[in-house]
Design a protein around this motif. Structure first.
Motif, mmCIF file in Angstrom:
data_model
loop_
_atom_site.group_PDB
_atom_site.id
_atom_site.type_symbol
_atom_site.label_atom_id
_atom_site.label_comp_id
_atom_site.label_asym_id
_atom_site.label_seq_id
_atom_site.Cartn_x
_atom_site.Cartn_y
_atom_site.Cartn_z
ATOM 1 N N LEU A 117 28.383 30.792 78.002
ATOM 2 C CA LEU A 117 28.564 31.978 76.804
ATOM 3 C C LEU A 117 29.660 31.447 76.067
ATOM 4 N N THR A 118 30.918 30.974 76.811
ATOM 5 C CA THR A 118 31.932 30.727 75.925
ATOM 6 C C THR A 118 31.519 29.646 74.757
ATOM 7 N N LEU A 119 30.873 28.581 74.974
ATOM 8 C CA LEU A 119 30.504 27.653 73.809
ATOM 9 C C LEU A 119 29.608 28.487 72.746
ATOM 10 N N LEU A 120 28.806 29.287 73.204
ATOM 11 C CA LEU A 120 27.710 29.871 72.323
ATOM 12 C C LEU A 120 28.399 31.104 71.372
ATOM 13 N N PHE A 121 29.334 31.647 72.097
ATOM 14 C CA PHE A 121 29.732 32.972 71.347
ATOM 15 C C PHE A 121 31.181 33.142 71.080
ATOM 16 N N GLY A 122 32.045 32.023 71.840
ATOM 17 C CA GLY A 122 33.339 31.999 71.782
ATOM 18 C C GLY A 122 34.197 32.968 72.624
ATOM 19 N N ALA A 123 35.526 33.240 72.492
ATOM 20 C CA ALA A 123 36.313 34.279 73.237
ATOM 21 C C ALA A 123 36.341 35.440 72.908
ATOM 22 N N ASP A 124 35.994 35.644 71.490
ATOM 23 C CA ASP A 124 36.019 37.228 70.800
ATOM 24 C C ASP A 124 35.160 38.098 71.438
ATOM 25 N N PRO A 125 35.454 39.313 71.424
ATOM 26 C CA PRO A 125 34.290 40.345 71.958
ATOM 27 C C PRO A 125 33.605 40.758 70.713
ATOM 28 N N PHE A 126 32.279 40.968 71.026
ATOM 29 C CA PHE A 126 31.417 41.577 70.071
ATOM 30 C C PHE A 126 31.002 42.920 70.125
ATOM 31 N N PRO A 127 31.219 43.729 69.307
ATOM 32 C CA PRO A 127 30.835 45.100 69.551
ATOM 33 C C PRO A 127 29.078 45.372 69.657
ATOM 34 N N SER A 128 28.865 46.266 70.191
ATOM 35 C CA SER A 128 27.301 46.600 70.339
ATOM 36 C C SER A 128 27.118 47.956 69.910
ATOM 37 N N PRO A 129 26.120 48.074 69.185
ATOM 38 C CA PRO A 129 26.005 49.550 68.787
ATOM 39 C C PRO A 129 24.938 50.262 69.715
ATOM 40 N N PRO A 130 25.669 51.349 70.144
ATOM 41 C CA PRO A 130 25.161 52.510 70.678
ATOM 42 C C PRO A 130 23.658 52.772 70.396
ATOM 43 N N PRO A 131 22.480 53.088 71.072
ATOM 44 C CA PRO A 131 21.444 53.681 70.699
ATOM 45 C C PRO A 131 21.483 55.250 70.178
ATOM 46 N N LEU A 132 22.373 55.882 70.637
ATOM 47 C CA LEU A 132 22.339 57.414 70.349
ATOM 48 C C LEU A 132 23.452 57.675 69.399
#
Length: 298
Positions: A117-132
């Motif tokens: 996961l670190t290699l693919l996406f790095g160390a920065d957090p990625f926000p996730s859109p809420p469905p509602l």
């Protein structure tokens, strides 16, 4: 009073996430007696897969709807769980290795998933859109983020389905038989390899769903798996390792203890991280079977 009711919604949503993690442990532990500490990284993987499907993280024009993201997370994590069982657990079981060997192998899987996961996406957090969406939602006297109510509804649905599977279906009875006595279950014609593979696939799918549900509140990041794994295991010990409803009860108790303690006890906020460990030690010493004891074998 309003503050307490909002805290109740927040604690219930957090408890549902802990309960899903505990359920993931339970689904694998029940028929195999294997404690799978890699489920935290499976939750993180589910969060990243969900963010990738819901946004342009994986593909510039993806932006898939939420039901599609749920389906993809369940399928991908189910396949990953099945592959982990086939490649790491099954060879050890066939060779008659000690019960600790698969647990240690799965700790290696934990490291592999985290580093990947670190290699693919790095160390920065990625926000996730809420469905509602992000608006404030009020249901009677209770208020909170729509995602919190969504987490509660989805968790109750999953637990109802898993309870029905174990208590009312033939395959659920097969899981129970393997949990009671693997040798006797094999003599009765139950395919132990298939039960184990299904347990790992289902456990990974549940953990991935927990990661997807929590990601709009915390973002997806490579270190999110470890605290979820600890809290899920603590919830399992509190509720009882032999009952589905125990996982839900343990998750809720842990979350309320954490959030009520953080809000009302005169302690630094950093010390609230000690709540899971304190409750874990307390229950292991005083009531290792958890609050809900396993049913007697009939």
């Amino acid at each position: 009073m309003e503050d307490f009711l909002e805290l109740t919604v927040s604690a219930t949503a957090s408890g549902c996430i802990y309960a899903l993690m505990a359920l993931s442990y339970l689904i694998v532990l029940r028929p195999t007696s294997i404690i799978n500490f890699a489920i935290g990284e499976w939750a993180a993987t589910g969060a990243f897969v969900g963010v990738g499907v819901l946004t342009t993280l994986l593909w510039p024009r993806l932006d898939a709807p939420y039901p599609v993201a749920v389906a993809i997370v369940l399928v991908v994590l189910g396949l990953l769980g099945w592959a982990v069982e086939r490649l790491t657990v099954r060879p050890l079981v066939k060779r008659g290795a000690a019960v600790t060997s698969p647990i240690l192998a799965l700790l290696g899987v934990l490291v592999i998933f985290r580093e990947t996961l670190t290699l693919l996406f790095g160390a920065d957090p990625f926000p996730s859109p809420p469905p509602l969406g992000y608006r404030r939602l009020e249901i009677g006297p209770f208020a909170g983020a729509p995602q919190q109510f969504f987490i509660i509804a989805v968790t109750l649905t999953i637990f109802a389905g898993v309870w029905y599977f174990f208590e009312r279906t033939v395959w659920g009875r097969a899981f129970e038989a393997v949990a009671i006595n693997r040798r006797a279950a094999a003599l009765m014609g139950i395919n132990l390899g298939r039960v184990t593979a299904l347990a790992f696939a289902a456990g990974a799918a549940v953990a991935g769903m927990a990661g997807l549900l929590i990601s709009p509140l915390t973002s997806a990041h490579y270190m999110m798996g470890l605290p979820l794994a600890i809290q899920g295991f603590t919830a399992l010990v509190i509720g009882g390792v032999g009952r589905v409803e125990g996982a839900l009860l343990g998750g809720l108790i842990l979350a309320f203890a954490e959030q009520l303690g953080a809000r009302y006890l005169p302690i630094p906020s950093g010390l609230t991280l000690a709540f899971p460990f304190s409750l874990l030690i307390l229950f292991l010493l005083l009531r290792p079977t958890g609050l809900i004891s396993p049913r007697e074998v009939r």
